[in-house]
Scaffold this motif. Sequence first.
Motif, short mmCIF file in Angstrom:
data_model
loop_
_atom_site.label_atom_id
_atom_site.label_comp_id
_atom_site.label_asym_id
_atom_site.label_seq_id
_atom_site.Cartn_x
_atom_site.Cartn_y
_atom_site.Cartn_z
N LEU A 296 -4.07 1.08 -2.13
CA LEU A 296 -2.66 0.91 -2.49
C LEU A 296 -2.19 2.02 -3.43
O LEU A 296 -1.07 2.53 -3.29
CB LEU A 296 -2.46 -0.45 -3.15
CG LEU A 296 -2.53 -1.65 -2.19
CD1 LEU A 296 -2.65 -2.95 -2.97
CD2 LEU A 296 -1.30 -1.69 -1.30
N PHE A 300 0.96 4.37 -2.55
CA PHE A 300 2.13 4.48 -3.43
C PHE A 300 2.31 5.92 -3.92
O PHE A 300 3.42 6.46 -3.91
CB PHE A 300 1.98 3.56 -4.65
CG PHE A 300 2.10 2.09 -4.33
CD1 PHE A 300 2.73 1.66 -3.17
CD2 PHE A 300 1.59 1.13 -5.19
CE1 PHE A 300 2.85 0.31 -2.88
CE2 PHE A 300 1.71 -0.21 -4.92
CZ PHE A 300 2.34 -0.63 -3.76
N LEU A 361 5.71 -4.74 1.80
CA LEU A 361 5.07 -3.44 1.59
C LEU A 361 4.58 -2.88 2.92
O LEU A 361 4.78 -1.70 3.23
CB LEU A 361 3.89 -3.59 0.62
CG LEU A 361 4.22 -3.87 -0.84
CD1 LEU A 361 2.94 -4.09 -1.63
CD2 LEU A 361 5.03 -2.74 -1.45
N PHE A 365 5.63 0.62 4.80
CA PHE A 365 4.63 1.64 5.09
C PHE A 365 4.62 1.99 6.58
O PHE A 365 4.50 3.16 6.95
CB PHE A 365 3.24 1.14 4.68
CG PHE A 365 3.06 0.97 3.20
CD1 PHE A 365 3.85 1.67 2.30
CD2 PHE A 365 2.11 0.09 2.69
CE1 PHE A 365 3.69 1.52 0.93
CE2 PHE A 365 1.94 -0.07 1.33
CZ PHE A 365 2.73 0.63 0.44
N GLN A 388 11.93 3.26 2.30
CA GLN A 388 11.13 3.14 1.08
C GLN A 388 11.82 2.28 0.04
O GLN A 388 11.16 1.77 -0.88
CB GLN A 388 10.81 4.54 0.52
CG GLN A 388 12.00 5.37 0.10
CD GLN A 388 12.53 5.06 -1.29
OE1 GLN A 388 11.77 4.68 -2.18
NE2 GLN A 388 13.83 5.22 -1.48
N LEU A 391 10.36 -1.14 -0.68
CA LEU A 391 9.10 -1.25 -1.40
C LEU A 391 9.30 -1.56 -2.87
O LEU A 391 8.38 -2.02 -3.54
CB LEU A 391 8.31 0.06 -1.26
CG LEU A 391 8.03 0.58 0.14
CD1 LEU A 391 7.27 1.90 0.06
CD2 LEU A 391 7.25 -0.43 0.96
N PRO A 394 8.86 -5.49 -4.24
CA PRO A 394 7.46 -5.90 -4.42
C PRO A 394 6.77 -5.15 -5.55
O PRO A 394 6.00 -5.75 -6.32
CB PRO A 394 6.83 -5.55 -3.06
CG PRO A 394 7.94 -5.55 -2.10
CD PRO A 394 9.13 -5.06 -2.86
N ILE A 395 7.05 -3.86 -5.69
CA ILE A 395 6.41 -3.08 -6.75
C ILE A 395 6.81 -3.60 -8.13
O ILE A 395 5.97 -3.75 -9.03
CB ILE A 395 6.74 -1.59 -6.60
CG1 ILE A 395 6.02 -1.01 -5.38
CG2 ILE A 395 6.37 -0.81 -7.86
CD1 ILE A 395 6.46 0.39 -5.00
#
Length: 574
Positions: A296, A300, A361, A365, A388, A391, A394-395
């Motif tokens: 991961l 990232f 995620l 991706f 993107q 994302l 979740p980050i």
Amino acid sequence: MIGPDRGHSTGASCLWAPVRLSRAQYLLTLLAAFSVAVALRMGPLFWSPLPFNPDGIVYAGLVRETIATGYLPMDGLPADSFHFTTMLAIWETVVGHPSRFLSQPVIAIVGALPSLVAAVFAHRLTGRLGWSLSGRRLAGSLASLLLAVDGVYLHRSMPVDEQTVGLLVVPLAALVLARSMLNDSRRWYVVLGALLVSLPPLHNLDSMVALFALVLVVCVRRVSVRTLLVGGLVALGFLGYFVGYSWGIAALTPATVIQSQRISYAPGLLAAWLILVGLLLARFSRLGTRTQRLLLTGTFASFVAIAAVNAVRPVFPGMGTTPDAVVLLVVPLLIPLTIGAWAVPLGDRSMPEWLALLALLGAGFAIAGMSFTATLTPEYYNTAYRVQTFLHLPIAVFVALGIGTLLDRMGRVVPRQSWRQGVSTVAVVGVVICMAISIPVAFAGLEYLPYKGVTTSGEFAAAEFSVTSLPEWTSDDHISRVSRYFSPGNSGTNTTLHRVAPVFDWIEGGPPPGCPTVVQSSWTTTGAQVFPQPPIVIDDGRLWKYMHANDRIYSNSAPDPLTIVRPPGLSRSC
């Protein structure tokens, strides 16, 4: 130490021990984070009362015609613009204020709502991990604030654009499906159906992300054969509805399906990326914790690495390089990204929130991977950059989870509570700063981005004069896009290209335009906009010669003045 409440205990309580939030304080904290998010997304109003992005002005024109006629202007209208146009038309009808002034405040609220969704994810996920009630509330507050001040996310959740609504709907759809499969509840499937029905008329890329997230939820979650079958049928049903709606509308109405070639160009590649990511996520829990975190972290970090490489040489030929200032503003994101990657293995697929976040995620991706491996064209650059954005929620949640867990473990070896409180405060403030330092990226001008977001009143007035007073005219990409507000019935991409082609040819060394041309003073400094390529600066002497060889028929006194010149006799047309 505040003991865990229930579920999987991580012992993550020491971090929050110095601060105990009551329910009222928690709600006030979330309100403060939401207010920060709204204020940032209202920021463009400091420069102009018009929507942040030119497409927002185009939508205002569609709304104006819809209200005037009582019908959507279907001729050339993208099939995935129905929902957003209708929503803005309803707001304008209710409030009684033109959409070109109303839409930015409305979208600022809509774009800020995912920060509250992030708080819900963080609060419920940490609850399943056994965190104390106060710890869960502080985790929710931190996740909400991180998403509110994330500059890269802000850049895509601030425009008056249909994707901004999708950033709210898609995470909710993934969560509802995960809960549906966990609880096998028909009521949750009803909620899921309502969310999914709204997506294809809203935005085709958002629908694709939602479809991938649904498939990945089904792949990752271990359930009974019956529940697996139901989840698979939901994904297949949504795929059928998505395809049927898009091409059905195009076949039965004058509306069009835009950007579909991005999928039709390499459908096998897209499917391969989905299968690859699905297999990785299905086996994710079986990987060692260190392997999960390395995988991961590398994924990232690759997004930041691409921005850094692009500063040296364009990854997408013709798109220009990333300015050094933008790279410097984005590099600090590596710290929260690393913390978020470290925190992902703390959950497991028995938790619907964790499952939904991991699926989001994976969906991002997969589509970004397809964009980088299909063909390096501006269309796929735009797809990768837009996808993107999904994302970031979740980050933000995983960063809040990681900060709490890491500081709890650190707190066990720090002897004094005052020291623990100081370390906790520095860590939390530091990670927020790492996110917030990228805020200038969202408001960057032509020096840093290939297009200008803010449209001034002077530019709007020049576009209005051109459309209403001239049968033919030309300008750069920005003015041409803004002009579509006044002619929504002919607002397709081909019309815009027709208006900019003479200027593009002239900039590239061809003959000067043979029709009225809207010229802006900044063409000799920051450049004329030729999106998706970077702006091109026109030599001051060359522009002066062209201006003085033609008749001036319009000018204004805007901070960046605009002038319309016309060749004597109009010997040639556009």
